[in-house]
Design a protein around this motif. Structure first.
Motif: not given
Length: 232
Positions: A142-152
């Motif tokens: 996200k915006e060029g940096v590593p990120a984590h998210e969860s699926p719905e």
């Protein structure tokens, strides 16, 4: 070489009746002819509008209906094959990413089929196609940096023992298992619905393997059928 036979959760049958796929496991060799992929991608882009398979539109529409069944909006998050097709029809071509990625994108365009490619060495356990509970972790940028998210919760995902490897079935791939030309062990999954003839699915797999063999002489491939109505 141990071929990959992915695990398909029983809930997928209700979401996508008749789902079937080809699982192709590859032991790579040095890429000596990257021009094979470049030519295949250029040809697929040029032929897209004039030479689409007769069943292509029905197949992509069927994928859209499958996405709706698990709560996705295909207009905003389409299956990977439709997303590629839209880009080519808009821009006239696709930019080169990597020889291996370019090659499987060419197959996806030519056969109107979602094709995934993964670095098998980065996988933890067997690939699984499941319905998410919403607690799984997905690594992205996200915006060029590593990120984590969860699926719905309720979303169809590919995952391994660590987390999500592809969200919304085949919409967006994670970073951890992303495939490139440096990978030594590769896994490809070609995903189809009954609107795509079974013989066309076989031809798509054959074209992918043939392109890999010409691009990296000495590679080895193992193919497995997955799903209903197919025989390994």
């Amino acid at each position: 070489m141990q071929p990959v036979t992915p695990i398909i959760d029983s809930a997928i049958t209700d979401i996508a009746p008749g789902f079937r796929a080809l699982s192709i496991t590859v032991e790579a060799a040095p890429i000596t002819h990257p021009e094979v992929a470049e030519a295949a991608l250029q040809r697929a882009c040029q032929e897209l509008a004039a030479d689409a398979p007769a069943w292509a539109e029905a197949h992509l529409e069927a994928w859209g209906e499958v996405f709706r069944r698990f709560g996705a909006k295909p207009q905003r998050t389409p299956c990977s094959a439709l997303a590629l097709r839209k880009r080519v029809l808009r821009d006239g071509s696709l930019p080169s990413i990597d020889p291996v990625v370019d090659l499987y994108n060419a197959v996806s365009l030519r056969f109107a089929i979602p094709v995934g490619g993964e670095n098998l060495a980065a996988y933890a356990g067997t690939p699984r196609l499941v319905v998410a509970d919403g607690s799984e972790m997905f690594d992205t940028m996200k915006e060029g940096v590593p990120a984590h998210e969860s699926p719905e919760a309720g979303e169809v995902i590919w995952r391994d023992e660590v987390g999500v490897t592809c969200r919304r079935w085949n919409w967006r791939q994670g970073v951890r298992t992303r495939l490139d030309a440096e990978a030594q062990r590769m896994w490809f999954i070609l995903e189809s619905l009954p609107e795509m003839p079974l013989e066309a699915l076989r031809e798509a797999g054959d074209q992918l393997i043939d392109g890999l063999q010409r691009m990296m002489p000495g590679m080895k491939a193992e193919l497995r059928w997955v799903g209903a109505g197919v025989v390994d």
